[in-house]
Design an enzyme around this catalytic site. Structure first.
Site, PDB file in Angstrom:
ATOM      1  CG  HIS A  72      -2.134  -0.849   1.035  1.00  0.00           C
ATOM      2  ND1 HIS A  72      -3.331  -0.613   1.661  1.00  0.00           N
ATOM      3  CD2 HIS A  72      -2.334  -1.946   0.261  1.00  0.00           C
ATOM      4  CE1 HIS A  72      -4.221  -1.528   1.290  1.00  0.00           C
ATOM      5  NE2 HIS A  72      -3.632  -2.353   0.447  1.00  0.00           N
ATOM      6  CE1 TYR A 201      -5.268   3.971   8.727  1.00  0.00           C
ATOM      7  CE2 TYR A 201      -5.705   3.847  11.092  1.00  0.00           C
ATOM      8  CZ  TYR A 201      -4.995   3.425   9.981  1.00  0.00           C
ATOM      9  OH  TYR A 201      -4.010   2.483  10.114  1.00  0.00           O
ATOM     10  N   PRO A 293      -4.310   0.865  19.013  1.00  0.00           N
ATOM     11  CG  PRO A 293      -6.289  -0.217  18.443  1.00  0.00           C
ATOM     12  CD  PRO A 293      -5.564   0.359  19.607  1.00  0.00           C
ATOM     13  CE  LYS A 297       3.988   3.397  13.209  1.00  0.00           C
ATOM     14  NZ  LYS A 297       3.856   2.619  11.969  1.00  0.00           N
ATOM     15  CE1 TYR A 385      -1.133   3.899   9.221  1.00  0.00           C
ATOM     16  CE2 TYR A 385      -0.132   3.075   7.201  1.00  0.00           C
ATOM     17  CZ  TYR A 385      -1.139   3.031   8.145  1.00  0.00           C
ATOM     18  OH  TYR A 385      -2.152   2.101   8.022  1.00  0.00           O
TER      19      TYR A 385
HETATM   20  P1  FAD Z   1       1.567 -11.535  21.875  1.00  0.00           P
HETATM   21  O1  FAD Z   1       1.102 -11.575  20.479  1.00  0.00           O
HETATM   22  O2  FAD Z   1       0.605 -11.124  22.937  1.00  0.00           O
HETATM   23  O3  FAD Z   1       2.156 -12.964  22.215  1.00  0.00           O
HETATM   24  C1  FAD Z   1       2.477 -13.352  23.529  1.00  0.00           C
HETATM   25  C2  FAD Z   1       2.444 -14.860  23.615  1.00  0.00           C
HETATM   26  O4  FAD Z   1       2.865 -15.243  24.918  1.00  0.00           O
HETATM   27  C3  FAD Z   1       1.045 -15.417  23.428  1.00  0.00           C
HETATM   28  O5  FAD Z   1       1.058 -16.448  22.481  1.00  0.00           O
HETATM   29  C4  FAD Z   1       0.661 -15.911  24.820  1.00  0.00           C
HETATM   30  O6  FAD Z   1      -0.206 -17.029  24.775  1.00  0.00           O
HETATM   31  C5  FAD Z   1       2.005 -16.248  25.409  1.00  0.00           C
HETATM   32  N1  FAD Z   1       2.030 -16.205  26.874  1.00  0.00           N
HETATM   33  C6  FAD Z   1       1.416 -15.334  27.705  1.00  0.00           C
HETATM   34  N2  FAD Z   1       1.680 -15.628  28.987  1.00  0.00           N
HETATM   35  C7  FAD Z   1       2.484 -16.712  28.967  1.00  0.00           C
HETATM   36  C8  FAD Z   1       3.086 -17.476  29.991  1.00  0.00           C
HETATM   37  N3  FAD Z   1       2.905 -17.179  31.295  1.00  0.00           N
HETATM   38  N4  FAD Z   1       3.856 -18.539  29.641  1.00  0.00           N
HETATM   39  C9  FAD Z   1       4.054 -18.843  28.324  1.00  0.00           C
HETATM   40  N5  FAD Z   1       3.495 -18.139  27.321  1.00  0.00           N
HETATM   41  C10 FAD Z   1       2.722 -17.085  27.636  1.00  0.00           C
HETATM   42  N6  FAD Z   1      -1.575  -4.241  16.682  1.00  0.00           N
HETATM   43  C11 FAD Z   1      -1.684  -3.625  15.526  1.00  0.00           C
HETATM   44  O7  FAD Z   1      -0.673  -3.110  15.027  1.00  0.00           O
HETATM   45  N7  FAD Z   1      -2.914  -3.579  14.899  1.00  0.00           N
HETATM   46  C12 FAD Z   1      -4.037  -4.178  15.429  1.00  0.00           C
HETATM   47  O8  FAD Z   1      -5.102  -4.150  14.851  1.00  0.00           O
HETATM   48  C13 FAD Z   1      -3.943  -4.818  16.641  1.00  0.00           C
HETATM   49  N8  FAD Z   1      -5.028  -5.405  17.217  1.00  0.00           N
HETATM   50  C14 FAD Z   1      -4.867  -6.012  18.445  1.00  0.00           C
HETATM   51  C15 FAD Z   1      -5.962  -6.611  19.063  1.00  0.00           C
HETATM   52  C16 FAD Z   1      -5.824  -7.219  20.327  1.00  0.00           C
HETATM   53  C17 FAD Z   1      -7.024  -7.861  20.988  1.00  0.00           C
HETATM   54  C18 FAD Z   1      -4.560  -7.224  20.960  1.00  0.00           C
HETATM   55  C19 FAD Z   1      -4.391  -7.867  22.332  1.00  0.00           C
HETATM   56  C20 FAD Z   1      -3.477  -6.634  20.319  1.00  0.00           C
HETATM   57  C21 FAD Z   1      -3.621  -6.024  19.064  1.00  0.00           C
HETATM   58  N9  FAD Z   1      -2.538  -5.439  18.403  1.00  0.00           N
HETATM   59  C22 FAD Z   1      -2.666  -4.824  17.240  1.00  0.00           C
HETATM   60  C23 FAD Z   1      -1.235  -5.465  18.938  1.00  0.00           C
HETATM   61  C24 FAD Z   1      -0.390  -6.571  18.316  1.00  0.00           C
HETATM   62  O9  FAD Z   1      -1.190  -7.671  18.008  1.00  0.00           O
HETATM   63  C25 FAD Z   1       0.667  -6.904  19.343  1.00  0.00           C
HETATM   64  O10 FAD Z   1       1.492  -5.767  19.484  1.00  0.00           O
HETATM   65  C26 FAD Z   1       1.500  -8.137  18.994  1.00  0.00           C
HETATM   66  O11 FAD Z   1       0.706  -9.292  19.064  1.00  0.00           O
HETATM   67  C27 FAD Z   1       2.673  -8.259  19.961  1.00  0.00           C
HETATM   68  O12 FAD Z   1       3.291  -9.480  19.791  1.00  0.00           O
HETATM   69  P2  FAD Z   1       3.977 -10.223  21.007  1.00  0.00           P
HETATM   70  O13 FAD Z   1       4.556 -11.455  20.416  1.00  0.00           O
HETATM   71  O14 FAD Z   1       4.884  -9.279  21.711  1.00  0.00           O
HETATM   72  O15 FAD Z   1       2.825 -10.552  22.035  1.00  0.00           O
HETATM   73  C1  DHB Z   2      -5.461  -2.695  11.208  1.00  0.00           C
HETATM   74  C2  DHB Z   2      -5.339  -2.351  12.507  1.00  0.00           C
HETATM   75  C3  DHB Z   2      -4.884  -1.096  12.838  1.00  0.00           C
HETATM   76  O1  DHB Z   2      -4.730  -0.738  14.103  1.00  0.00           O
HETATM   77  C4  DHB Z   2      -4.549  -0.191  11.883  1.00  0.00           C
HETATM   78  O2  DHB Z   2      -4.120   1.035  12.231  1.00  0.00           O
HETATM   79  C5  DHB Z   2      -4.637  -0.552  10.576  1.00  0.00           C
HETATM   80  C6  DHB Z   2      -5.098  -1.815  10.242  1.00  0.00           C
HETATM   81  C7  DHB Z   2      -5.967  -4.035  10.846  1.00  0.00           C
HETATM   82  O3  DHB Z   2      -6.240  -4.831  11.737  1.00  0.00           O
HETATM   83  O4  DHB Z   2      -6.131  -4.302   9.654  1.00  0.00           O
END
Ligand code: FAD
Ligand code: DHB
Length: 390
Positions: A72, A201, A293, A297, A385
């Site tokens: 994009h 957005y 969100p 980022k 962005y």
């Molecule tokens: P996570 O993806 O949270 O992974 C952590 C892992 O650790 C999980 O698999 C969990 O099961 C495991 N874990 C937890 N506790 C333990 C334990 N005690 N022992 C062993 N394992 C454990 N970001 C965006 O940019 N756009 C979005 O639209 C967006 N939507 C989101 C929606 C939700 C509901 C959430 C919660 C986050 C969203 N985010 C979004 C943020 C993005 O998904 C996260 O920043 C990203 O997943 C971070 O990755 P991570 O691997 O650090 O953590």
């Molecule tokens: C999506 C989520 C976001 O927070 C964003 O800024 C753009 C896209 C998504 O889930 O597609």
């Protein structure tokens, strides 16, 4: 069992770090509390900065992303019956983002790890981290009712906001910064074509909306809702009615209201823990910080943390230098705070928040009008962005 590194959490940050280390010949085990299927069932981010795309390619996981990811070159900001396109490529010297779901990133990393034969323990219960203030940390967990012990050089907490890693650090060693926005996003995933070619957005007097996508045939739509809302109270029909009211008419007309595959609510929060290193324990990704969100980022910040830490760990093992791991926390935090600022300002500009009021609404519209009329202001949005340099 002994491994050089013990990674807690098999989300995108744990799997990406695991893959980079495996290819560098560093032996890392991953302990994940849930099953692989559960990890893959969580629908989260969808927009990748080129920094993450480059990391995926460099660790041998870029093929499907290059084939299926949608490049994009811009996105739109809609407000007050107007639409302003942020020309990412034109304003950043040709840079862009790639639309490719977090689920797919995770799947590609899981497949590569399985192919490599690197150790991952799914459904590892009661993970506990011990003696990380010394040079011989160890980790215990329960699997099939039996307690297992891992001796290692380093423990990396990639276990998300609710994980055990940050919770293992003595309170006095941590400084926490937090902002709760008092609002949430309700997201809906459906196999329908996107509402527009690029992301839209929308700031609206009824609240924020975002028309995003995962592919040419799968859409991800969001509406801002109170954090007390329950998914069960939102039929698909109710969602689409509200979603379309908040979008520019031309975009709303193109929304195809197909049945949802998934619907979930996520509260908006900013959070940073400082520092991100405690002796031989590091915090990476959501374990150390959360962004609201808006601006996409969260996942991308997790990836830049991984880049800094993987570089430091490679220097440690390949060059016997601690410089990289010593610098990890400060280097990661410098980038994290800038992404926190961007996500906070995009959120404040586009959402109806408890404190917004009539004056705040005028400030939002003035800011959006300014961005729409100023190439410099648009360029600042675009630069953030597409992602600040690592
Ligand atoms: P996570 O993806 O949270 O992974 C952590 C892992 O650790 C999980 O698999 C969990 O099961 C495991 N874990 C937890 N506790 C333990 C334990 N005690 N022992 C062993 N394992 C454990 N970001 C965006 O940019 N756009 C979005 O639209 C967006 N939507 C989101 C929606 C939700 C509901 C959430 C919660 C986050 C969203 N985010 C979004 C943020 C993005 O998904 C996260 O920043 C990203 O997943 C971070 O990755 P991570 O691997 O650090 O953590
Ligand atoms: C999506 C989520 C976001 O927070 C964003 O800024 C753009 C896209 C998504 O889930 O597609």
């Amino acid at each position: 069992m002994r491994h050089q590194v013990c990674i807690v959490g098999a989300g995108p940050s744990g799997l990406l770090l695991g893959q980079i280390l495996a290819r560098a010949g560093i032996d890392a085990v991953i302990l994940e509390a849930r099953s692989a299927e559960h990890v893959l069932s969580r629908i989260r981010a969808g927009v990748l900065e080129t920094g993450l795309v480059d990391q995926m390619r460099a660790c041998g996981c870029g093929d499907r992303l290059d084939r299926e990811g949608l490049v994009h070159h811009g996105f739109s900001m809609a407000f007050a019956d107007r639409t302003h396109r942020i020309d990412l490529a034109g304003l950043t010297g040709g840079r862009s983002v790639v639309v490719y779901g977090q689920t797919e990133v995770t799947r590609d990393l899981m497949d590569a790890r399985a192919e490599f034969g690197a150790a991952t323990v799914y459904e590892a219960a009661s993970v506990e981290i011990h003696d990380f203030d010394g040079v011989k940390p160890w980790v215990t967990y329960r699997k099939d009712g039996v307690t297992q012990v891992i001796d290692c050089d380093f423990v990396v907490g990639c276990d998300g906001f609710h994980g055990v890693s940050r919770a293992s650090v003595p309170e006095a060693a941590l400084t926490l910064y937090e902002r709760i926005y008092g609002t949430a996003w309700l997201g809906l995933l459906a196999d329908v074509p996107p509402a527009d070619e690029e992301l839209v957005y929308a700031r609206h007097d009824r609240g924020f909306a975002l028309a995003s996508m995962r592919s040419h045939s799968r859409s991800r739509f969001y509406v801002q809702v109170p954090p007390t809302e329950r998914v069960e109270d939102w039929s698909d029909q109710r969602f689409y009615d509200e979603f379309r009211r908040r979008l520019p008419e031309a975009v709303a007309d193109r929304v195809v209201p197909g049945p949802s595959i998934e619907k979930s609510i996520a509260a908006l929060r900013s959070f940073v823990a400082e520092p991100l290193r405690f002796g031989r324990l590091f915090l990476v990704g959501d374990a150390g910080h959360i962004v609201p969100p808006t601006g996409a980022k969260g996942l991308n910040l997790a990836a830049s943390d991984v880049h800094y830490l993987a570089t430091g760990l490679r220097e440690f093992y390949e060059e016997q230098s601690s410089a990289g791991i010593d610098a990890y926390s400060a280097r990661a935090l410098a980038r994290i705070w800038k992404a926190e600022r961007f996500s906070w300002s995009m959120t404040a500009m586009m959402h109806l928040l408890p404190e917004t009021g009539a004056f705040g609404a005028r400030m939002q519209l003035a800011e959006l009008d300014y961005i729409a009329s100023s190439e410099v202001a648009s360029a600042a949005i675009a630069e953030n962005y597409v992602g600040l340099p690592y």
